[in-house]
Design a protein around this motif. Structure first.
Motif, short mmCIF file in Angstrom:
data_model
loop_
_atom_site.label_atom_id
_atom_site.label_comp_id
_atom_site.label_asym_id
_atom_site.label_seq_id
_atom_site.Cartn_x
_atom_site.Cartn_y
_atom_site.Cartn_z
N GLY A 60 -4.23 6.47 -12.08
CA GLY A 60 -5.22 6.64 -11.03
C GLY A 60 -4.54 6.70 -9.68
N PRO A 61 -5.30 6.61 -8.59
CA PRO A 61 -4.75 6.74 -7.25
C PRO A 61 -3.64 5.73 -6.95
N ARG A 62 -3.84 4.45 -7.33
CA ARG A 62 -2.84 3.44 -7.00
C ARG A 62 -1.54 3.67 -7.76
N ALA A 63 -1.63 4.04 -9.05
CA ALA A 63 -0.42 4.31 -9.82
C ALA A 63 0.34 5.50 -9.24
N LEU A 64 -0.40 6.55 -8.88
CA LEU A 64 0.23 7.73 -8.30
C LEU A 64 0.89 7.42 -6.97
N ALA A 65 0.17 6.69 -6.11
CA ALA A 65 0.73 6.33 -4.80
C ALA A 65 1.94 5.42 -4.96
N THR A 66 1.92 4.52 -5.95
CA THR A 66 3.06 3.64 -6.18
C THR A 66 4.29 4.43 -6.58
N LEU A 67 4.11 5.38 -7.50
CA LEU A 67 5.25 6.20 -7.92
C LEU A 67 5.81 7.00 -6.75
N LEU A 68 4.95 7.64 -5.97
CA LEU A 68 5.41 8.44 -4.84
C LEU A 68 6.08 7.59 -3.78
N SER A 69 5.56 6.38 -3.55
CA SER A 69 6.17 5.51 -2.55
C SER A 69 7.55 5.03 -3.01
N ALA A 70 7.66 4.70 -4.29
CA ALA A 70 8.96 4.27 -4.81
C ALA A 70 9.98 5.39 -4.71
#
Length: 488
Positions: A60-70
């Protein structure tokens, strides 16, 4: 397509749709802001380029944002799989050694108060906080770890290569096996997906994996997580250009009468010609089998028409000749070892296994035949069945058993004494299948199997396991033994 280019193309203020979850739509600007806030928070937490970040967040949004931020700040992501079981996952994290674990409340509940309920669904996690410092992203629940404090400001973008993601595939608690993809290798893999699917800007793509969502976003198209209870309405509403579903989800959708549109792709588990034909019959313009491994995604692909023609042709004796998974994709190389096992190399192949030296070639575990760049699988090397001194490879014959009405078919061996095995075909039929008609349709392919004809045919539900819900052959053999009254 590089992840650097995708990150650079996501800017706050952009109101173009990015991620569709149910009736909610996250814009590209929203995703950019969430990514930047996560990146700044992780940096403020002391994480630096090269550190490992454990991630246990639902798609979902949080998982996607976490991957992109990392990725933006150069962290290495270790994906935590709740299907693995707590003992295996504990051993895996001891190998990966994350500096920090980010988890949503649901993942933490699986490790605590919701554990009994989660175990019924095959999910289990250890106490994450006992393995590494843990923070919560999203809404907290009682007992959750402290929230990841979102801070203002920006974190410096990492510019360089290095490890991007660690994905655990197999192994034991004493010797876990983890695939390591570098930043450059991951971008090469995502480019291969882009070249295969060719997503058009502005038209939705349905798929729940990062290997679907990231190329989709990079092409300027919105990604939509597959609806669990109303996939048919979702397809009707979005009219997607492409859909990616695993074979079990695809079979369930077809049994439920879902109509498809655009191009449909499936992989991560065996994809039969019959399954692809059903997808075409259900309205898809094209239906594709994608051959992929954790070590290389994707490796080869074939469309329904070619796969069906191959499956129906057989060889000169009329015996099926294995499972055509298609032509190798550009940049992928293949060779066979002396035992006939397929090895792959290329720009998108993982760099190494965690704790091991870099390699050029990876062994797939699949027996195969190569015709120029066309790959035909003959089954898993470890799945060989020995009956009356004959070696039988299930993958050579299972495709022929997928006659109309059959959802899944596997061949397993049941101990018969003195090291010999009884050959059993387990056949799972669709919800609306006429079982007498299925048995009648199986007669011809069974007659063509010659010395590999099964001793027993059992119509039953086939056990599945793992993230991709592949047939669990160990459990299937145990089931067959029990149904036949054989004591192992």
């Amino acid at each position: 397509m590089t992840l650097d280019a995708l990150n650079a193309g996501l800017r706050p203020g952009d109101d173009t749709p990015a991620l569709i979850t149910g009736r909610r739509t996250l814009t590209r600007g929203d995703l950019a802001e969430l990514r930047d806030r996560y990146a700044a928070a992780l940096h403020a937490h002391g994480l630096r380029a090269g550190d490992t970040l454990g991630v246990a967040v639902r798609p979902g949004p949080r998982a996607l944002a976490t991957l992109l931020s990392a990725y933006k700040i150069g962290l290495r992501v270790a994906v935590l799989d709740p299907n693995a079981g707590p003992d295996v996952l504990t051993a895996r994290l001891a190998l990966a050694r994350p500096r920090l674990i980010v988890a949503d409340a649901a993942a933490q509940a699986v490790a605590s108060w919701a554990a009994p309920l989660a175990r019924r669904a095959g999910l289990a996690l250890p106490d994450l906080a006992s393995l590494a410092p843990t923070v919560t992203v999203g809404r907290r629940l009682p007992g959750s770890a402290p929230s990841l404090e979102l801070v203002t400001g920006t974190a410096k973008t990492f510019d360089g290569d290095g490890d991007a993601v660690v994905i655990f595939t197999s192994g034991t608690t004493s010797s876990p096996r983890a695939v390591v993809h570098t930043r450059s290798g991951l971008s090469n893999s995502l480019q291969a997906v882009t070249d295969l699917v060719q997503p058009r800007p502005g038209v939705p793509v349905i798929g729940g994996t990062f290997f679907v969502m990231l190329p989709t976003l990079a092409a300027g198209a919105p990604a939509a997580l597959p609806a669990r209870r109303s996939l048919s309405r979702q397809i009707t509403r979005l009219r997607p250009q492409a859909i990616y579903l695993t074979p079990p989800r695809l079979r369930a959708a077809l049994d439920a009468g879902v109509r498809f549109t655009g191009r449909v792709y499936s992989g991560s588990a065996p994809v039969t010609a019959r399954l692809l034909s059903r997808v075409r019959e259900a309205g898809a313009d094209q239906a594709w089998c994608v051959y992929a491994l954790t070590e290389v995604f994707p490796a080869a692909a074939v469309e329904a028409t070619a796969k069906t023609a191959f499956t129906e042709s057989g060889d000169e004796t009329g015996v099926e000749t294995g499972d055509l998974v298609g032509d190798l994709l550009p940049g992928v190389r293949a060779r066979l070892d002396d035992a006939g096992e397929l090895h792959l190399a290329g720009a998108g192949v993982c760099e190494r296994y965690l704790g091991a030296e870099p390699h050029e070639w990876v062994a797939t575990g699949d027996l195969a035949r190569l015709d120029d760049r066309r790959v035909v699988l003959a089954g898993r090397r470890k799945d060989m069945i020995l009956r009356r001194a004959e070696n039988i490879y299930p993958g050579l014959y299972e495709p022929s058993l997928h006659v109309p009405g059959v959802s899944l078919a596997v061949l397993v061996g049941v101990p018969a004494g003195d090291g010999d095995e009884t050959l059993v075909a387990l056949i799972e039929t669709g919800l609306r299948a006429d079982q007498p008609a299925v048995r009648a349709a199986l007669r011809e392919p069974l007659d063509r199997m010659g010395a590999a004809r099964p001793d027993h045919i059992i119509l039953t539900k086939i056990p599945l396991s793992g993230r991709s819900q592949k047939p669990d052959r160990v459990a299937a053999a145990r089931l067959a033994a029990g149904l036949l009254g054989v004591r192992e």
